[in-house]
Motif scaffolding. Structure first.
Motif, PDB file in Angstrom:
ATOM      1  N   THR A 116       0.869  -1.184   0.000  1.00  0.00           N
ATOM      2  CA  THR A 116       0.000   0.000   0.000  1.00  0.00           C
ATOM      3  C   THR A 116       0.900   1.226   0.000  1.00  0.00           C
ATOM      4  O   THR A 116       2.065   1.180   0.429  1.00  0.00           O
ATOM      5  N   GLU A 117       0.359   2.338  -0.463  1.00  0.00           N
ATOM      6  CA  GLU A 117       1.122   3.592  -0.491  1.00  0.00           C
ATOM      7  C   GLU A 117       1.571   3.975   0.913  1.00  0.00           C
ATOM      8  O   GLU A 117       2.711   4.404   1.121  1.00  0.00           O
ATOM      9  N   GLU A 118       0.688   3.811   1.878  1.00  0.00           N
ATOM     10  CA  GLU A 118       1.022   4.168   3.258  1.00  0.00           C
ATOM     11  C   GLU A 118       2.187   3.337   3.779  1.00  0.00           C
ATOM     12  O   GLU A 118       3.131   3.865   4.386  1.00  0.00           O
ATOM     13  N   ARG A 119       2.142   2.024   3.553  1.00  0.00           N
ATOM     14  CA  ARG A 119       3.218   1.155   4.028  1.00  0.00           C
ATOM     15  C   ARG A 119       4.534   1.456   3.311  1.00  0.00           C
ATOM     16  O   ARG A 119       5.609   1.315   3.894  1.00  0.00           O
ATOM     17  N   SER A 120       4.447   1.870   2.056  1.00  0.00           N
ATOM     18  CA  SER A 120       5.667   2.142   1.291  1.00  0.00           C
ATOM     19  C   SER A 120       6.396   3.378   1.805  1.00  0.00           C
ATOM     20  O   SER A 120       7.526   3.645   1.391  1.00  0.00           O
ATOM     21  N   ARG A 121       5.766   4.138   2.704  1.00  0.00           N
ATOM     22  CA  ARG A 121       6.398   5.322   3.282  1.00  0.00           C
ATOM     23  C   ARG A 121       7.044   5.035   4.639  1.00  0.00           C
ATOM     24  O   ARG A 121       7.732   5.901   5.180  1.00  0.00           O
ATOM     25  N   VAL A 122       6.821   3.847   5.169  1.00  0.00           N
ATOM     26  CA  VAL A 122       7.408   3.512   6.468  1.00  0.00           C
ATOM     27  C   VAL A 122       8.437   2.385   6.366  1.00  0.00           C
ATOM     28  O   VAL A 122       9.109   2.072   7.343  1.00  0.00           O
ATOM     29  N   ALA A 123       8.547   1.760   5.178  1.00  0.00           N
ATOM     30  CA  ALA A 123       9.530   0.693   4.965  1.00  0.00           C
ATOM     31  C   ALA A 123       9.862   0.631   3.485  1.00  0.00           C
ATOM     32  O   ALA A 123       9.114   1.145   2.642  1.00  0.00           O
ATOM     33  N   TYR A 124      10.994   0.017   3.161  1.00  0.00           N
ATOM     34  CA  TYR A 124      11.368  -0.183   1.753  1.00  0.00           C
ATOM     35  C   TYR A 124      10.706  -1.469   1.284  1.00  0.00           C
ATOM     36  O   TYR A 124      11.082  -2.560   1.702  1.00  0.00           O
ATOM     37  N   MET A 125       9.715  -1.339   0.414  1.00  0.00           N
ATOM     38  CA  MET A 125       8.888  -2.474   0.030  1.00  0.00           C
ATOM     39  C   MET A 125       9.247  -2.981  -1.359  1.00  0.00           C
ATOM     40  O   MET A 125       9.414  -2.201  -2.306  1.00  0.00           O
ATOM     41  N   VAL A 126       9.367  -4.310  -1.466  1.00  0.00           N
ATOM     42  CA  VAL A 126       9.712  -4.978  -2.731  1.00  0.00           C
ATOM     43  C   VAL A 126       8.584  -5.939  -3.093  1.00  0.00           C
ATOM     44  O   VAL A 126       8.480  -7.034  -2.536  1.00  0.00           O
ATOM     45  N   PRO A 127       7.690  -5.565  -4.028  1.00  0.00           N
ATOM     46  CA  PRO A 127       6.636  -6.493  -4.463  1.00  0.00           C
ATOM     47  C   PRO A 127       7.241  -7.725  -5.129  1.00  0.00           C
ATOM     48  O   PRO A 127       8.222  -7.634  -5.864  1.00  0.00           O
ATOM     49  N   TYR A 128       6.632  -8.889  -4.867  1.00  0.00           N
ATOM     50  CA  TYR A 128       7.180 -10.135  -5.419  1.00  0.00           C
ATOM     51  C   TYR A 128       6.103 -11.084  -5.937  1.00  0.00           C
ATOM     52  O   TYR A 128       6.416 -12.135  -6.498  1.00  0.00           O
ATOM     53  N   ALA A 129       4.811 -10.749  -5.774  1.00  0.00           N
ATOM     54  CA  ALA A 129       3.720 -11.620  -6.232  1.00  0.00           C
ATOM     55  C   ALA A 129       2.440 -10.799  -6.304  1.00  0.00           C
ATOM     56  O   ALA A 129       2.425  -9.613  -5.951  1.00  0.00           O
ATOM     57  N   LEU A 130       1.374 -11.417  -6.776  1.00  0.00           N
ATOM     58  CA  LEU A 130       0.074 -10.760  -6.832  1.00  0.00           C
ATOM     59  C   LEU A 130      -0.914 -11.519  -5.956  1.00  0.00           C
ATOM     60  O   LEU A 130      -0.912 -12.744  -5.914  1.00  0.00           O
ATOM     61  N   GLN A 131      -1.759 -10.745  -5.263  1.00  0.00           N
ATOM     62  CA  GLN A 131      -2.776 -11.343  -4.410  1.00  0.00           C
ATOM     63  C   GLN A 131      -4.073 -10.549  -4.549  1.00  0.00           C
ATOM     64  O   GLN A 131      -4.065  -9.399  -4.967  1.00  0.00           O
ATOM     65  N   ALA A 132      -5.159 -11.182  -4.166  1.00  0.00           N
ATOM     66  CA  ALA A 132      -6.453 -10.515  -4.129  1.00  0.00           C
ATOM     67  C   ALA A 132      -7.243 -11.094  -2.963  1.00  0.00           C
ATOM     68  O   ALA A 132      -6.729 -11.881  -2.175  1.00  0.00           O
ATOM     69  N   ILE A 133      -8.499 -10.712  -2.864  1.00  0.00           N
ATOM     70  CA  ILE A 133      -9.342 -11.098  -1.727  1.00  0.00           C
ATOM     71  C   ILE A 133     -10.499 -11.957  -2.197  1.00  0.00           C
ATOM     72  O   ILE A 133     -11.075 -11.712  -3.263  1.00  0.00           O
ATOM     73  N   SER A 134     -10.822 -12.956  -1.418  1.00  0.00           N
ATOM     74  CA  SER A 134     -12.005 -13.780  -1.658  1.00  0.00           C
ATOM     75  C   SER A 134     -12.896 -13.738  -0.417  1.00  0.00           C
ATOM     76  O   SER A 134     -12.418 -13.471   0.686  1.00  0.00           O
ATOM     77  N   VAL A 135     -14.162 -13.996  -0.617  1.00  0.00           N
ATOM     78  CA  VAL A 135     -15.109 -14.050   0.489  1.00  0.00           C
ATOM     79  C   VAL A 135     -15.593 -15.481   0.623  1.00  0.00           C
ATOM     80  O   VAL A 135     -16.048 -16.097  -0.348  1.00  0.00           O
ATOM     81  N   GLY A 136     -15.472 -16.024   1.848  1.00  0.00           N
ATOM     82  CA  GLY A 136     -15.906 -17.390   2.107  1.00  0.00           C
ATOM     83  C   GLY A 136     -16.985 -17.444   3.159  1.00  0.00           C
ATOM     84  O   GLY A 136     -17.060 -16.585   4.043  1.00  0.00           O
ATOM     85  N   LEU A 137     -17.829 -18.459   3.073  1.00  0.00           N
ATOM     86  CA  LEU A 137     -18.904 -18.695   4.032  1.00  0.00           C
ATOM     87  C   LEU A 137     -18.655 -20.029   4.736  1.00  0.00           C
ATOM     88  O   LEU A 137     -17.944 -20.886   4.208  1.00  0.00           O
TER      89      LEU A 137
END
Length: 286
Positions: A116-137
């Protein structure tokens, strides 16, 4: 004759202490890092210490023997190997990771954390994969959920201080703006606790990382109804820029020799697109 024998023994004794040193020196020289990290840039010289929350199978989890397993474990091991460092994972809950990183307790975070933009301002961030969100019941739930709108007025469990929580709060705020009932968001310290709460009837649904939802569905623990919502890069975070740059170089070397792609294919997870180089994303700490 005895003089020559004593001379040979003396020479052997003089040479003996040199052997371990020579062997150690040869072993050290045998490892050539893909990028240099100065000892002062690590919390402990010679070690790459990474925080991890092993509650997200198949990305990171603890097996029946109490050992760490998963793609992020193997990825971290390979990165450390290519940097000629000893890897040490530090297990802890996610909410305390960033403050602990800023306090210098370890070198980085490697726990399937969304960029996230916010997290990228408090640490040096290196993206390495893609993720998303699912909803489960719950597996036995009769609830019909065809879109995020159907979560209006429902209780949804999440792991606190995560991308899932931010996404869910955004969905709830949008529902309210459109005159619908908000989502009741129930947060728990770990994803495991959130899932236990769901099974105990403390929620109608759960917002999970895609990969965890797939794993839980395979095991019959939930029924996944919504897939690949939101979406953001998954990233590692570091306290020192040179360490982050070295990790990015190690990832690039893995991509170049095919081991990065093979690892993600074996686990069935989504790698970073080939046209996106591994690098620090965002400004880092101000």
């Amino acid at each position: 004759m005895r003089h020559r024998t004593r001379l040979k023994l003396a020479l052997a004794l003089l040479a003996a202490p040199l052997l371990p040193f020579a062997a150690g020196e040869a072993q050290a020289q045998a490892c050539t890092p893909v990028a240099q990290i100065q000892p002062s840039q690590l919390v402990t010289a010679g070690k790459l210490q990474l925080a991890i929350n092993p509650t997200l199978p198949p990305q990171q989890f603890v097996d029946s023997r109490g050992e760490l397993q998963g793609i992020n474990i193997e990825l971290g091991q390979e990165i450390a190997k290519r940097l000629c460092l000893e890897l040490q994972f530090i297990r802890m809950d996610f909410p305390s990771m960033i403050p602990a990183l800023q306090a210098g307790r370890f070198d980085g975070i490697h726990t399937a954390m969304f960029w996230t933009e916010e997290r990228s301002r408090v640490a040096y961030m290196v993206p390495y994969a893609l993720q998303a969100i699912s909803v489960g019941l719950p597996a036995n739930s009769s609830l019909q959920v065809n879109s995020p709108d159907d979560l209006s007025g429902k209780a949804v469990v999440i792991e606190v201080n995560t991308y899932q929580e931010r996404w869910l709060r955004s969905v709830s705020e949008d529902l309210v703006k459109r005159g619908k009932a908000p989502i009741t968001i129930r947060g728990f310290t770990t994803a495991t606790e959130a899932m236990s709460a769901l099974r105990a009837g403390q929620g109608d649904a759960a917002a999970l990382l895609d990969y965890m939802a797939v794993d839980m569905t395979k095991r019959g623990m939930i029924r996944t109804v919504l897939f690949r919502l939101g979406g953001a890069p998954s990233a590692m975070a570091f306290r020192q820029r040179p360490v982050a740059e070295a990790v990015a170089a190690a990832l690039e070397s893995m991509r170049k020799d095919g081991s990065y792609g093979a690892l993600f294919e074996r686990y069935g997870l989504t790698p970073q697109p080939a046209d996106q180089p591994f690098a620090i994303r965002g400004p880092g700490p101000g």
